[in-house]
Design an enzyme around this catalytic site. Structure first.
Site, mmCIF file in Angstrom:
data_model
loop_
_atom_site.group_PDB
_atom_site.id
_atom_site.type_symbol
_atom_site.label_atom_id
_atom_site.label_comp_id
_atom_site.label_asym_id
_atom_site.label_seq_id
_atom_site.Cartn_x
_atom_site.Cartn_y
_atom_site.Cartn_z
ATOM 1 N N ASP A 241 56.034 54.146 50.107
ATOM 2 C CA ASP A 241 55.836 55.019 51.393
ATOM 3 C C ASP A 241 54.438 55.513 51.664
ATOM 4 O O ASP A 241 53.854 56.024 50.494
ATOM 5 C CB ASP A 241 56.821 56.116 51.734
ATOM 6 C CG ASP A 241 56.869 56.387 53.147
ATOM 7 O OD1 ASP A 241 56.269 55.750 54.068
ATOM 8 O OD2 ASP A 241 57.647 57.329 53.410
ATOM 9 N N ASN B 275 62.580 47.262 59.297
ATOM 10 C CA ASN B 275 60.859 47.168 59.502
ATOM 11 C C ASN B 275 60.976 45.790 60.567
ATOM 12 O O ASN B 275 59.728 45.753 61.004
ATOM 13 C CB ASN B 275 60.285 46.681 58.174
ATOM 14 C CG ASN B 275 60.329 47.974 57.330
ATOM 15 O OD1 ASN B 275 59.974 47.913 55.887
ATOM 16 N ND2 ASN B 275 59.922 49.104 58.052
HETATM 17 C C1 FPP Z 1 55.803 51.952 54.052
HETATM 18 O O1 FPP Z 1 54.784 52.534 54.492
HETATM 19 C C2 FPP Z 1 55.610 50.542 53.431
HETATM 20 C C3 FPP Z 1 56.210 49.622 53.934
HETATM 21 C C4 FPP Z 1 56.946 49.332 55.173
HETATM 22 C C5 FPP Z 1 55.715 48.278 53.286
HETATM 23 C C6 FPP Z 1 55.486 47.998 51.870
HETATM 24 C C7 FPP Z 1 54.502 46.845 51.855
HETATM 25 C C8 FPP Z 1 53.556 47.004 51.014
HETATM 26 C C9 FPP Z 1 53.452 47.951 49.786
HETATM 27 C C10 FPP Z 1 52.523 45.779 50.698
HETATM 28 C C11 FPP Z 1 53.193 44.214 50.534
HETATM 29 C C12 FPP Z 1 54.181 44.182 49.481
HETATM 30 C C13 FPP Z 1 54.161 43.359 48.363
HETATM 31 C C14 FPP Z 1 55.226 43.312 47.337
HETATM 32 C C15 FPP Z 1 52.910 42.258 48.307
HETATM 33 P P1 FPP Z 1 54.567 53.009 56.208
HETATM 34 O O2 FPP Z 1 53.994 51.879 56.552
HETATM 35 O O3 FPP Z 1 55.920 53.547 56.355
HETATM 36 O O4 FPP Z 1 53.627 54.346 55.720
HETATM 37 P P2 FPP Z 1 53.709 55.546 56.978
HETATM 38 O O5 FPP Z 1 54.942 56.292 56.570
HETATM 39 O O6 FPP Z 1 52.424 56.388 56.189
HETATM 40 O O7 FPP Z 1 53.548 55.038 58.014
#
Ligand code: FPP
Length: 270
Positions: free
Chosen positions: A17, A65
Site C-alpha cells: 500500500d 481495484n
Molecule cells: C496500493 O497502493 C497498490 C495497488 C493497488 C497496486 C499494487 C501494484 C504494484 C505494487 C505494482 C504492480 C505489481 C506487480 C506484481 C508487478 P494505492 O494505489 O492504494 O496507494 P495509496 O493508498 O497511497 O493511494
C-alpha cells in the site's frame, strides 16, 4: 534450546500500500507510484528468495481495484505484463514457482497469456512459491468455496454435518498452493486487512510498516522478519503449554534467523 522466536516465517503475505501517496507527495501521477511499486516488487521477491522464505504472496490487484479509473487499471495491467515478461528468466533460473489466487479469468489477455505461460513453465520449481493475488478478494474467495461446498453437499459427496473449519479450508485455493500464512505485512501505516487473506490470517502475525510500498526493500523486510521472530505464537494455547511443547520436540523446521545464509541469486544469463 531452539524456540519459535528464532524462526523464519514460511509464508509471508504483503498488502502493498502507498503507491498513490508516494507519487502525490512528489507531485507525480499515481501511475508513477505504481511503476516504482513494481521496482519494489522485484527487490522484495529477490530478497525473499535469498533469505529462504518458502512462499511469498503479494496482494497486487484486488477485486475492488477494477473500479479505479480506467487509466490506472490499464497502467497496472501493463506493469503486470512487463513484470511477467522481464522477470521470467530470473524466476525460472531461481527455482521460483509462480502461482496466483483470485479471479484471473477477468484479466486482459495481454496479462493472462504470459501469466499462465509462466505458471506452467515454473510449475515444477521448488525453491520458493511466488503467489500473486490478482483480481482477488477474501470474501469473494470464501463465497466461492462456500458454493463449491454447497454443490458437493447437493451431489451427496459431503455430509453437511462434516463441514468443519478443516474441511472448509480445503476448498480454498490457498490450501493446495501455499503453506499456512505466518506473517502478514501491510505498508504505508494503514492498519487494515482490506479483504485480503480473511480466512488465512486467522493465526498470522501482523506487521505494519510505515514505509510507503515504493520505499519498501530488504531492510524493511528484515524489520518485519525480526518483529515476527520476537512474537510468541500460541494458536489459542497458553504460553506455558507452548513452552512445554517446544521443550518436548523440535518444531518442524525453519532455520534460525541468525543462521540464515544468503543464497546467491542467479541472475538471468549467468
Ligand atoms: C496500493 O497502493 C497498490 C495497488 C493497488 C497496486 C499494487 C501494484 C504494484 C505494487 C505494482 C504492480 C505489481 C506487480 C506484481 C508487478 P494505492 O494505489 O492504494 O496507494 P495509496 O493508498 O497511497 O493511494
Amino acid at each position: 534450546m531452539s524456540d519459535s522466536s528464532d524462526r523464519l516465517p514460511r509464508h509471508v503475505g504483503i498488502i502493498m500500500d502507498g503507491n498513490g501517496r508516494w507519487a502525490m507527495e512528489r507531485g507525480l501521477r499515481r501511475e508513477h507510484g505504481h511503476s516504482k511499486g513494481a521496482d519494489a516488487v522485484r527487490r522484495v521477491v529477490r530478497a525473499s528468495r535469498r533469505i529462504g522464505l518458502d512462499a511469498l504472496t503479494l496482494f497486487a490487484f484486488s477485486s475492488q481495484n477494477w473500479d479505479r479509473p480506467p487509466r490506472e487499471v490499464f497502467h497496472l495491467m501493463h506493469l503486470l505484463r512487463r513484470y511477467l515478461i522481464e522477470e521470467r528468466a530470473e524466476i525460472l533460473d531461481n527455482g521460483i514457482r509462480l502461482t496466483t489466487v483470485g479471479d484471473i479469468q477477468r484479466l486482459p489477455r495481454m496479462v493472462l497469456r504470459p501469466l499462465t505461460e509462466l505458471m506452467e513453465a515454473s510449475a515444477h520449481n521448488r525453491e520458493m512459491v511466488l503467489c500473486l493475488a490478482l483480481s482477488y478478494g477474501g470474501r469473494e474467495t470464501i463465497a466461492s468455496a462456500a458454493r463449491d461446498v454447497a454443490r458437493a453437499v447437493a451431489r451427496g459427496d459431503i455430509d453437511p454435518e462434516s463441514v468443519d473449519a478443516e474441511l472448509f479450508g480445503r476448498f480454498l485455493p490457498t490450501s493446495e498452493l501455499l503453506p499456512p500464512l505466518d506473517l502478514l505485512i501491510r505498508t504505508s501505516g494503514e492498519r487494515r486487512i482490506s479483504n485480503f487473506f480473511l480466512w488465512e490470517v486467522a493465526y498470522a502475525e501482523l506487521h505494519f510498516s510505515e514505509a510507503l510500498w515504493p520505499d519498501f526493500g530488504e531492510p524493511e523486510l528484515w524489520n518485519a522478519l525480526n518483529d515476527y521472530a520476537n512474537r510468541e505464537r500460541r494458536f489459542g494455547l497458553t504460553s506455558a503449554q507452548i513452552k512445554a511443547q517446544l521443550e518436548e520436540r523440535e518444531l518442524p523446521g525453519r532455520p534460525a534467523l541468525s543462521g540464515v545464509v544468503a543464497d546467491p541469486l542467479v541472475e538471468p544469463g549467468h
